[in-house]
Design an enzyme around this catalytic site. Structure first.
Site, PDB file in Angstrom:
ATOM      1  N   ASP A  60       6.913  34.159  51.983  1.00  5.68           N
ATOM      2  CA  ASP A  60       5.658  33.737  50.794  1.00  5.68           C
ATOM      3  C   ASP A  60       4.069  33.686  50.891  1.00  5.68           C
ATOM      4  O   ASP A  60       3.638  33.973  52.415  1.00  5.68           O
ATOM      5  CB  ASP A  60       6.164  32.037  51.003  1.00  5.68           C
ATOM      6  CG  ASP A  60       5.732  31.499  49.436  1.00  5.68           C
ATOM      7  OD1 ASP A  60       5.104  31.714  49.175  1.00  5.68           O
ATOM      8  OD2 ASP A  60       6.371  29.855  49.617  1.00  5.68           O
ATOM      9  N   ASP A 117      14.508  27.954  52.829  1.00  6.23           N
ATOM     10  CA  ASP A 117      14.727  29.380  53.424  1.00  6.23           C
ATOM     11  C   ASP A 117      15.260  29.753  54.938  1.00  6.23           C
ATOM     12  O   ASP A 117      16.099  31.372  55.097  1.00  6.23           O
ATOM     13  CB  ASP A 117      13.596  29.640  54.570  1.00  6.23           C
ATOM     14  CG  ASP A 117      11.727  29.905  53.131  1.00  6.23           C
ATOM     15  OD1 ASP A 117      12.371  30.080  52.246  1.00  6.23           O
ATOM     16  OD2 ASP A 117      10.763  29.025  53.542  1.00  6.23           O
ATOM     17  N   ASN A 128      19.984  61.827  92.604  1.00  8.99           N
ATOM     18  CA  ASN A 128      19.947  60.964  91.009  1.00  8.99           C
ATOM     19  C   ASN A 128      19.131  59.431  91.852  1.00  8.99           C
ATOM     20  O   ASN A 128      18.106  59.523  90.775  1.00  8.99           O
ATOM     21  CB  ASN A 128      21.529  60.635  90.594  1.00  8.99           C
ATOM     22  CG  ASN A 128      21.580  60.156  89.480  1.00  8.99           C
ATOM     23  OD1 ASN A 128      20.722  59.854  88.294  1.00  8.99           O
ATOM     24  ND2 ASN A 128      21.704  58.675  89.509  1.00  8.99           N
TER      25      ASN A 128
END
Length: 838
Positions: free
Chosen positions: A312, A577, A666
């Site tokens: 709005d 809304d 890793n």
């Protein structure tokens, strides 16, 4: 209608409330997913790969390989600890942010009304409710005035249910007229009630908990799930292949299994949930500093994906602080009578006080006495008006205020001094032109009318007819000074603004033009009634102003935009809304939104203005960009190394790297990526909405992964043919090369620009440097022998430098082929060379 039970309501003292919360517990619905932190930590070890590694550590210990067993267990424990600590901190951040917008209740404590968190409510508390409130607990009504409650989630009835106060004993049946229940909401009216049940003791607590936690799967969730499927397929295929080859070559079964599992760990981005959580929580914290609170972490990515923002005009283009500009009577002159009637209406109504009511009541008016209220006909979005019935001079007078379109058709007379004159067609046309003129000048206009009624107990919508027109009230709402600039910034960032308003199209057009927003088309709510869905999809993409919309019409516009492929955000603040906020991809509660709107939202704005939301959207794109860096790393460099190991395991007479070395490699590699959430993101990336694209990730993996494997094979050749390396030297050389290349390539993959023109964060530079230095140091450390390493010849490091540089150049070339910078920002003719966004 007002009803009152014959009961006094003094409320509880603080001491009584404290004692009762110890007895009944906090007023919270049962949580399915809540766990103690130590349980969250233990769950990290339930991953199948972690279980296999811990079993392997136990077996290694039994066969006398104490160092290997300790190393494997330590790496698993360290990885889980880092994951837990980072994720726990992220969870605490989001909980802290949610607390900023936690719902409160108006409670009578110690003889005064206080706003307290809903979780502290206890049986016996007295609560006060009004329109827009979510009911925080099961309660029995003491007093109700025109109270209508939406309880469709409990009863399935779509229409609001009227509730009344009575002396009837408390009941937990949904149709009990004097009972209200947790999870429902007040549509109109006011009430005072006594809490009879809280938390899991509420009649429908389980249902409410299920509904509150059953959040739909977001685009971010779907993307992560699809990425998981992609990785799982590759992990399963490669591990099975390596395991079968090793067994076929008659290598020890235990070593072969551990090697295969280590490969799986190398390919699996086990820190993805943690990296995602940390990145998004940092984004949430940054957004909070800019007055935007995120309630759910995945909403950040959705915010960054928005390409259409619906809102709005009030509170976004304008300040939302309305002021009464003036009054206009039936003759077009100032009308004190219209203002007096409007003040009585606004003072006596029990629904949500709109900014219009605030402006009306803030206007001083001397000599106005407030009559006794008899009844109220609440506002709804079909009628667009609200009426109160008062007693004045012994007469029942209905005072009605609302939109001119909602009131003028009901007018049969006009006020002229103390007389009422029948309205003529010319006068009605004059009044229509008058409000249209005011609207075209940017003023919001309310019409005020009244009529005398026969005294009776209840009044209905049917009484809103044969009204006498008193006048108009016009209101101004200043444009925010930065509205035009923000609209332009949003447009530059690929976001189109569409205004969805219940107000007049004339007012909406004026304000949009005043705010510098180009108008591509105006559609009225009535225009949507008879239009087909295909035509609607075309219409909503062409027009950018939709006026005089009902809540259902807002939802229809949003659904049409989503069906046409857009990611849509919606900003709302009122009861009307909530459906639209559910229909949008991301619901955004405007400042001072009612409880229902805040509950339906994913994001809450703490101050007005689109600039606040624009900052939030930028943070969303930045967070998503950093998550994508980790994904691209995990599916390219890791994939290439695992491919290399799989191929090497076929042709080499020994394992290409020991399982413990793979795990250590890793771990160091993952450690280098822990600071990705702190990294800078290129402006090009932020200048367009970002979406998940698994195909692009797959293409990147297939293109960049083999490049990594190519340089691994080169390393194999040099180690075997040039340096004539044995097994231990081979393991060492490849460990160093593998760690250096896959870690340093992060500096290439982290940006779609040239890495020389995009500065990484200091944190990322430090962790990358630490990982590489650790890899170079380990072969010369006191742990080298235990780890299976040996010192390398100086000539090897010349080769390592040349090979690493060539590898990074190859990846840069491949990246530019796959991601040209101009493709990131279609509206730019040349790449942007501004400094990185911090």
């Amino acid at each position: 209608m007002a009803t009152t039970a014959n009961i006094s309501f003094p409320g509880l003292s603080s001491q009584e409330a404290t004692a009762r919360i110890e007895e009944f517990g906090p007023n919270e619905l049962p949580r399915k997913h809540g766990r103690q932190p130590w349980l969250d930590f233990l769950v990290l070890f339930t991953n199948p790969l972690a279980i296999i590694l811990l079993i392997a550590a136990a077996i290694s210990r039994l066969i006398g390989e104490t160092f290997d067993a300790t190393l494997i267990a330590a790496l698993v424990l360290l990885g889980a600890t880092i994951d837990f600590v980072q994720s726990y901190r992220s969870r605490k951040i989001i909980e802290h942010l949610r607390a900023k917008v936690a719902a409160t209740a108006s409670v009578q404590r110690d003889g005064t009304w206080q706003e307290l968190p809903r979780r502290v409510l206890v049986p016996g508390d007295i609560i006060r409710l009004s329109a827009g409130d979510l009911i925080p607990a099961d309660a029995r009504l003491f007093e109700a005035r025109d109270l209508f409650v939406q309880q469709a989630m409990l009863t399935g009835e779509s229409a609001p249910t009227e509730k009344t106060a009575s002396d009837t004993p408390a009941s937990q049946l949904p149709n009990a007229p004097n009972m209200i229940f947790v999870g429902t909401s007040v549509v109109s009216g006011t009430a005072i009630a006594e809490v009879i049940a809280t938390g899991s003791r509420t009649a429908f607590g389980d249902i409410a908990a299920q509904l509150s936690e059953r959040a739909p799967e977001t685009a971010f969730d779907i993307g992560l799930r699809r990425f998981g499927y992609l990785i799982t397929r590759f992990v399963f295929g490669l591990v099975l292949f390596v395991l079968l080859i090793s067994l076929a070559l008659h290598r020890p079964a235990f070593d072969s299994l551990l090697f295969a599992v280590s490969l799986a760990v190398g390919l699996t981005p086990e820190f993805l949930p943690m990296i995602t959580s940390v990145t998004l929580s940092r984004g949430a914290l940054a957004m909070a500093r800019k007055q935007v609170i995120v309630k759910r972490l995945p909403a950040i990515q959705n915010l960054g994906s928005i390409d259409i923002l619906c809102c709005d005009k009030t509170g976004t283009l304008t300040s939302g602080a309305l002021e009464l500009h003036g009054t206009l009577g039936p003759d077009g002159k100032t009308s004190p009578r219209a203002l007096a009637a409007a003040q009585i209406n606004s003072q006596q109504e029990t629904g949500i006080r709109s900014p219009l009511d605030t402006a009306i009541l803030a206007t001083p008016m001397s000599g106005l006495s407030m009559p006794r209220k008899l009844d109220e006909i609440p506002f709804d979005f079909q009628r667009r008006r609200l009426s109160v019935v008062v007693e004045r001079d012994g007469k029942s007078i209905l005072i009605c205020k609302g939109s001119p379109e909602g009131i003028l058709p009901l007018v049969t007379a006009i006020a002229s001094g103390d007389r009422e004159l029948p309205i003529t067609a010319e006068q009605k046309n004059f009044l229509t032109d008058l409000y249209k003129r005011e609207s075209a000048n940017g003023f919001r206009v309310l019409a005020v009318a009244e009529r005398q009624l026969d005294p009776r107990g209840i009044y209905t919508v049917a009484d809103e007819n044969n009204l006498t027109f008193l006048g108009y009230l016009s209101f101004s709402d200043p444009i925010l000074p930065d509205a035009a600039e923000t609209i332009q910034h949003l447009k530059e960032d690929g976001i189109e603004i569409k205004i969805l308003s219940g107000d007049s199209d004339l007012v909406t057009k004026y304000i949009c033009q005043d705010a510098g927003m180009p108008i591509s088309g105006v559609v009225l709510g009535d225009d949507l009634e008879n239009i087909s869905e295909p035509a609607l999809v075309h219409l909503v993409n062409e027009a950018n102003i939709f006026a005089r919309l009902s809540p259902a019409q807002k939802v229809r516009v949003l659904n049409a935009l989503r069906h046409s492929g857009h990611v849509v955000g919606f900003i709302g603040d009122g009861i009307n809304d909530s459906p639209a906020m559910h229909a949008a991809d991301i619901g955004i509660a405007a400042p001072h939104a009612v409880d229902i709107a805040q509950d339906a939202s994913d994001v809450v704005m703490l101050k007005p203005g689109l600039n606040v939301l624009h900052d939030g959207i930028v943070e969303g794109r930045r967070a998503f960009g950093n998550v994508m860096k980790y994904l691209l790393m995990g599916t390219s460099s890791n994939f290439g190394n695992v491919l290399s190991m799989a191929a090497a395991s076929v042709v080499l007479p020994f394992l290409p790297m020991l399982p413990t070395q793979i795990l250590l490699n890793n771990f160091l590699y993952d450690l280098s990526q822990l600071t990705i959430p702190t990294d800078n993101v290129d402006p090009e990336y932020i200048q367009k909405p970002q979406h998940w694209d698994i195909r692009t990730i797959r293409r990147f993996m297939v293109l960049v992964g083999p490049i990594s494997s190519l340089f691994d094979f080169l390393t194999f050749y040099v180690m075997l043919r040039v340096f004539h390396a044995g097994e231990v030297e081979f393991h060492t050389g490849w460990f160093v090369e593998s760690l250096a290349t896959q870690t340093l390539v992060l500096l290439i993959i982290r940006t779609m620009r040239s890495p020389l023109r995009s500065r990484p964060s200091n944190g990322l530079l430090i962790t990358v440097a630490v990982a590489v230095i650790a890899g170079l140091w380990l072969p010369y450390s006191r742990f080298a022998q235990r780890l299976g390493f040996v010192g390398l010849h100086a000539r090897y490091f010349i080769f390592l430098g040349l090979a690493t540089g060539a590898y990074l150049l190859f990846v840069e070339f491949a990246k530019r082929k796959l991601f040209p910078v101009r493709d990131l920002v279609p509206h730019l003719a040349t790449p942007v060379l501004a400094s990185p966004v911090h």
